[in-house]
Design a protein around this motif. Structure first.
Motif, PDB file in Angstrom:
ATOM      1  N   MET A  43       0.838  -1.199   0.000  1.00  0.00           N
ATOM      2  CA  MET A  43       0.000   0.000   0.000  1.00  0.00           C
ATOM      3  C   MET A  43       0.874   1.250   0.000  1.00  0.00           C
ATOM      4  O   MET A  43       0.766   2.114   0.858  1.00  0.00           O
ATOM      5  CB  MET A  43      -0.914  -0.011   1.221  1.00  0.00           C
ATOM      6  CG  MET A  43      -2.134   0.822   0.987  1.00  0.00           C
ATOM      7  SD  MET A  43      -3.547   0.336   1.968  1.00  0.00           S
ATOM      8  CE  MET A  43      -2.931   0.396   3.619  1.00  0.00           C
ATOM      9  N   GLY A  44       1.766   1.283  -0.947  1.00  0.00           N
ATOM     10  CA  GLY A  44       2.625   2.454  -1.062  1.00  0.00           C
ATOM     11  C   GLY A  44       1.820   3.696  -1.353  1.00  0.00           C
ATOM     12  O   GLY A  44       2.319   4.814  -1.328  1.00  0.00           O
ATOM     13  N   LEU A  45       0.540   3.441  -1.611  1.00  0.00           N
ATOM     14  CA  LEU A  45      -0.401   4.506  -1.907  1.00  0.00           C
ATOM     15  C   LEU A  45      -0.431   5.577  -0.825  1.00  0.00           C
ATOM     16  O   LEU A  45      -0.512   6.768  -1.085  1.00  0.00           O
ATOM     17  CB  LEU A  45      -1.759   3.823  -1.977  1.00  0.00           C
ATOM     18  CG  LEU A  45      -2.905   4.582  -2.569  1.00  0.00           C
ATOM     19  CD1 LEU A  45      -2.546   5.033  -3.942  1.00  0.00           C
ATOM     20  CD2 LEU A  45      -4.113   3.664  -2.610  1.00  0.00           C
ATOM     21  N   PHE A  46      -0.384   5.107   0.422  1.00  0.00           N
ATOM     22  CA  PHE A  46      -0.517   6.051   1.524  1.00  0.00           C
ATOM     23  C   PHE A  46       0.834   6.533   1.973  1.00  0.00           C
ATOM     24  O   PHE A  46       0.981   7.054   3.048  1.00  0.00           O
ATOM     25  CB  PHE A  46      -1.258   5.386   2.685  1.00  0.00           C
ATOM     26  CG  PHE A  46      -2.685   5.152   2.355  1.00  0.00           C
ATOM     27  CD1 PHE A  46      -3.594   6.185   2.463  1.00  0.00           C
ATOM     28  CD2 PHE A  46      -3.101   3.942   1.882  1.00  0.00           C
ATOM     29  CE1 PHE A  46      -4.908   5.987   2.129  1.00  0.00           C
ATOM     30  CE2 PHE A  46      -4.423   3.737   1.545  1.00  0.00           C
ATOM     31  CZ  PHE A  46      -5.332   4.762   1.663  1.00  0.00           C
ATOM     32  N   ASN A  47       1.833   6.264   1.135  1.00  0.00           N
ATOM     33  CA  ASN A  47       3.140   6.565   1.672  1.00  0.00           C
ATOM     34  C   ASN A  47       3.341   8.030   1.844  1.00  0.00           C
ATOM     35  O   ASN A  47       2.771   8.882   1.177  1.00  0.00           O
ATOM     36  CB  ASN A  47       4.269   5.909   0.901  1.00  0.00           C
ATOM     37  CG  ASN A  47       4.370   6.491  -0.475  1.00  0.00           C
ATOM     38  OD1 ASN A  47       3.593   7.375  -0.809  1.00  0.00           O
ATOM     39  ND2 ASN A  47       5.275   5.997  -1.234  1.00  0.00           N
ATOM     40  N   ALA A  48       4.193   8.182   2.800  1.00  0.00           N
ATOM     41  CA  ALA A  48       4.187   9.407   3.523  1.00  0.00           C
ATOM     42  C   ALA A  48       5.049  10.462   2.899  1.00  0.00           C
ATOM     43  O   ALA A  48       6.102  10.748   3.388  1.00  0.00           O
ATOM     44  CB  ALA A  48       4.712   9.045   4.875  1.00  0.00           C
ATOM     45  N   THR A  49       4.614  11.010   1.833  1.00  0.00           N
ATOM     46  CA  THR A  49       5.414  12.117   1.335  1.00  0.00           C
ATOM     47  C   THR A  49       4.648  13.415   1.456  1.00  0.00           C
ATOM     48  O   THR A  49       5.208  14.475   1.315  1.00  0.00           O
ATOM     49  CB  THR A  49       5.819  11.885  -0.116  1.00  0.00           C
ATOM     50  OG1 THR A  49       4.757  11.196  -0.748  1.00  0.00           O
ATOM     51  CG2 THR A  49       7.068  11.070  -0.199  1.00  0.00           C
ATOM     52  N   ALA A  50       3.352  13.282   1.763  1.00  0.00           N
ATOM     53  CA  ALA A  50       2.503  14.456   1.914  1.00  0.00           C
ATOM     54  C   ALA A  50       2.764  15.456   0.799  1.00  0.00           C
ATOM     55  O   ALA A  50       3.021  16.619   1.024  1.00  0.00           O
ATOM     56  CB  ALA A  50       2.695  15.103   3.287  1.00  0.00           C
ATOM     57  N   ARG A  51       2.689  14.953  -0.418  1.00  0.00           N
ATOM     58  CA  ARG A  51       2.885  15.849  -1.555  1.00  0.00           C
ATOM     59  C   ARG A  51       1.730  16.809  -1.636  1.00  0.00           C
ATOM     60  O   ARG A  51       0.579  16.415  -1.545  1.00  0.00           O
ATOM     61  CB  ARG A  51       2.936  15.026  -2.847  1.00  0.00           C
ATOM     62  CG  ARG A  51       4.333  14.628  -3.221  1.00  0.00           C
ATOM     63  CD  ARG A  51       4.330  14.095  -4.617  1.00  0.00           C
ATOM     64  NE  ARG A  51       3.502  12.897  -4.729  1.00  0.00           N
ATOM     65  CZ  ARG A  51       2.944  12.533  -5.872  1.00  0.00           C
ATOM     66  NH1 ARG A  51       3.075  13.272  -6.956  1.00  0.00           N
ATOM     67  NH2 ARG A  51       2.251  11.425  -5.926  1.00  0.00           N
TER      68      ARG A  51
END
Ligand SMILES: Nc1ncnc2c1ncn2[C@@H]1O[C@H](COP(=O)(O)OP(=O)(O)OP(=O)(O)O)[C@@H](O)[C@H]1O
Ligand SMILES: [Mg+2]
Lengths: 318, 282
Positions: B1-9
């Motif tokens: 679920m790299g979807l929610f990965n945390a880069t807060a773009r």
């Protein structure tokens, strides 16, 4: 990489107590009393403790809505209260007891609003929402105003709302409060998947110890505002000597009291026909073999160390 | 679920554009929120219209066909009916929503968003006001037009200037309500201050009667030292062309000053409150 760092973090509330008819005395209560904590990126930490231990207070300070009265805290390298608005872009928060959604608007619109408020790229937002809709089964009530949702439906909405901007840190204060078994499982499965992806840091407060068992490798336990345990669940079991237990049902009580090697007799029930042994050095098989020598075994079961027991012990001890 | 990965773009657009979009979207949500309360809107409009008749007859009787406080009977009619129409737009007496949110701790939700609370509340309030313009303004004004002989503005700049003046009045009123509600950060129970505001606002803003009925010795400090006349007296005086053109512009200029002062004050109060804020409840 350290994402959350607290050094001697404290919060004292001033409460005025009635003394006599007119006199009021101001008194300080230490809700959080010198918490030291370092949480790395991607960790899922269970932050637990008895009622009034200071869990919610800690989370409020970390999310920037409550000013600490002592010590320091940084989240994503930011000082929460001072840099709250910048921090807000990078964290997701669910306070189980209160809603962050728009009371009068349908969930769908709340989510659309959040996209603009957090300025999330449209494609990212859509992909995340799709995932949440599937995992948390939101479709049924996506068009219902929030005020008409049931508690469990709202909580699933809250969790989605906290995640749509792809936060680096997720603070969850009792996210499974009031959920039914199915919803709880959905939320847990979702958080497990999130934890497995490995880069979202989750700090979870709950009284449902099954949440902790399923989700958190690391456990931070506080009581009266102080950290009393910081480590794995296994470490906690080791510390309190919790053991696996073997329950043996017999056809008849054994002719003579049993003494086994590698296990101790912890309880005798049903007129001596049900014996519970705690394993010290032996295995469950050792126990069964030894018991079978002197009595006819009808049934056996093995109990893993109980998280509730060990945590109750810890709460009582502090 | 790299979807929610945390880069807060965040969106790769310019900051200002993003802020304006956000403001606009929150305002739209305020609008939609009020459009879900249809019955309340109908009931409120009806009440305002009925009270318009009462007040209009009262003023006309008091004035007795002559010029009163510098207003002709026609100007008084316009004053009363437009005041009734603006009642829900320039909202003096809203529900103490913010105070309640502070008392219950729900204000947390506002603080956890990446928008300044004063900004997002103002945006939502402008959405609310626009909804009121479209729904609650029209019936009283129509009633005045149909059943009385109101004064209609003659100068070409009056109507746009009036619109600007109303916008300023909405924002200043928002600030006043915000400040009264924000007392809850310190006192929790704001019923006292709220009562004071409810009474004071109606009288001193020019809603209940034109302030020009008062002696100059009271009027001048009221205009210069308080934002109150900026709420109703200002837009209504502009609309009925009570004064010469330069004075009309002066009134709106004064409002602009109060607008800036009040917005700064709100932000200051919010900042102080956050430093000392205690979120109520677990
Ligand atoms: N606003 C407040 N004013 C005064 N005391 C407070 C306030 N909020 C919390 N406290 C006190 O601080 C302590 C910690 O409260 P907190 O809400 O952090 O507990 P908690 O660990 O979240 O408990 P629970 O498991 O019941 O949610 C409690 O003793 C509580 O009475
Ligand atoms: Mg709590």
């Amino acid at each position: 990489m350290t994402v959350i760092e607290a050094r001697a973090l404290s919060k004292a509330f001033t409460v005025s107590v009635k003394k006599g008819r007119f006199r009021r005395e101001r008194r300080q209560t230490a809700a959080v009393d010198g918490v030291d904590l370092r949480i790395d990126r991607g960790e899922t930490v269970g932050y637990i403790g008895p009622n009034g231990a200071g869990k919610s207070t800690t989370l409020k300070m970390m999310t920037g809505v409550l000013m600490p009265s002592g010590g320091e805290v940084t989240v994503c390298g930011l000082v929460p209260v001072k840099q709250r608005i910048r921090l807000a872009l990078r964290i997701g928060v669910v306070f189980g007891q209160r809603s962050q959604l728009w009371w009068d608007l349908p969930l769908r619109e709340s989510f659309a609003l959040l996209r603009h408020i957090y300025r999330v790229p449209t494609a990212d937002h859509a992909a995340r929402l799709l995932r949440c809709r599937a995992m948390l089964e939101l479709d049924e009530f996506l068009d219902t105003p929030v005020r008409q949702l049931s508690l469990g439906q709202r909580m699933r909405g809250e969790l989605t709302a906290a995640l749509l901007h792809g936060p680096e840190v997720l603070f969850l204060d009792e996210p499974t409060i009031g959920l039914d078994v199915v919803s709880k499982q959905a939320v847990r499965a979702f958080l497990t998947e999130l934890g497995a992806a490995g880069d979202t840091t989750v700090m979870l407060t709950t009284h449902d110890l099954a949440d902790i068992e399923r989700l958190c490798r690391r456990l931070v336990i506080i009581d009266h505002g102080r950290v009393v345990h910081d480590g794995t669940l296994e470490a906690l079991h080791a510390r309190y000597n919790s053991r696996r237990r073997v329950v043996v049902d017999l056809d008849e009580p054994p002719p003579a009291p049993l003494t086994l090697t590698g296990a101790t007799l912890d309880a005798t029930e049903l007129d001596g026909r049900r014996l519970t042994f705690g394993l010290t050095t032996g295995t469950a098989a050792d126990v069964v073999v030894q018991v079978a020598r002197s009595a006819a075994v009808r049934d056996i079961s093995v109990l893993e160390p109980d998280i509730e027991d060990v945590i109750a012990k810890l709460y009582k001890n502090t | 679920m790299g979807l929610f990965n945390a880069t807060a773009r965040t969106m790769p657009q310019q900051k200002l554009v993003g802020q304006i979009t956000t403001f606009w979207v929150i305002a739209a949500s305020g609008f939609r929120r009020y459009s879900t309360y249809r019955q309340a809107t109908v009931a409120g409009t009806f009440t305002n219209t009925v009270f318009g008749f009462l007040r209009c007859y009262l003023f006309l009787a008091v004035a007795g066909g002559a010029v009163a406080g510098g207003y002709t009977p026609g100007q008084l009619v316009t004053y009363v009916w437009v005041a009734q129409g603006l009642l829900a737009v320039v909202l003096l007496w809203g529900t103490p929503e913010l105070a309640d949110r502070i008392r219950t701790g729900e204000v947390t939700a506002d603080l956890l968003r990446p928008v300044h609370p004063v900004t997002s509340m103002l945006a939502a309030d402008l959405g609310r006001a626009w909804h009121a313009v479209l729904t609650r303004c029209v019936p009283p004004v129509l009633a005045g037009l149909i059943f009385f002989h109101p004064y209609l503005p003659a100068r070409w700049h009056t109507v746009p200037l009036f619109a600007l003046s109303v916008l300023f009045a909405i924002v200043i009123t928002f600030c006043c309500r915000f400040l009264v509600n924000a007392i809850a950060y310190w006192l929790l129970d704001v019923r006292g201050p709220l009562m004071l505001w409810t009474l004071g606002a109606g009288v001193l803003s020019g809603l209940l009667f034109p302030l020009r009925f008062l002696p100059d010795a009271v009027l001048l400090p009221l205009w210069l030292l308080t934002p109150m006349p900026s709420l109703f007296q200002a837009p209504l005086d502009v609309l009925v062309e009570r004064d010469a053109t330069p004075v009309q512009f002066g009134i709106v200029g004064l409002q602009a000053c109060w607008l800036v002062v009040m917005l700064l004050l709100c932000r200051l109060v919010q900042r102080r409150a956050e430093r000392h804020l205690v979120i109520q409840g677990g």
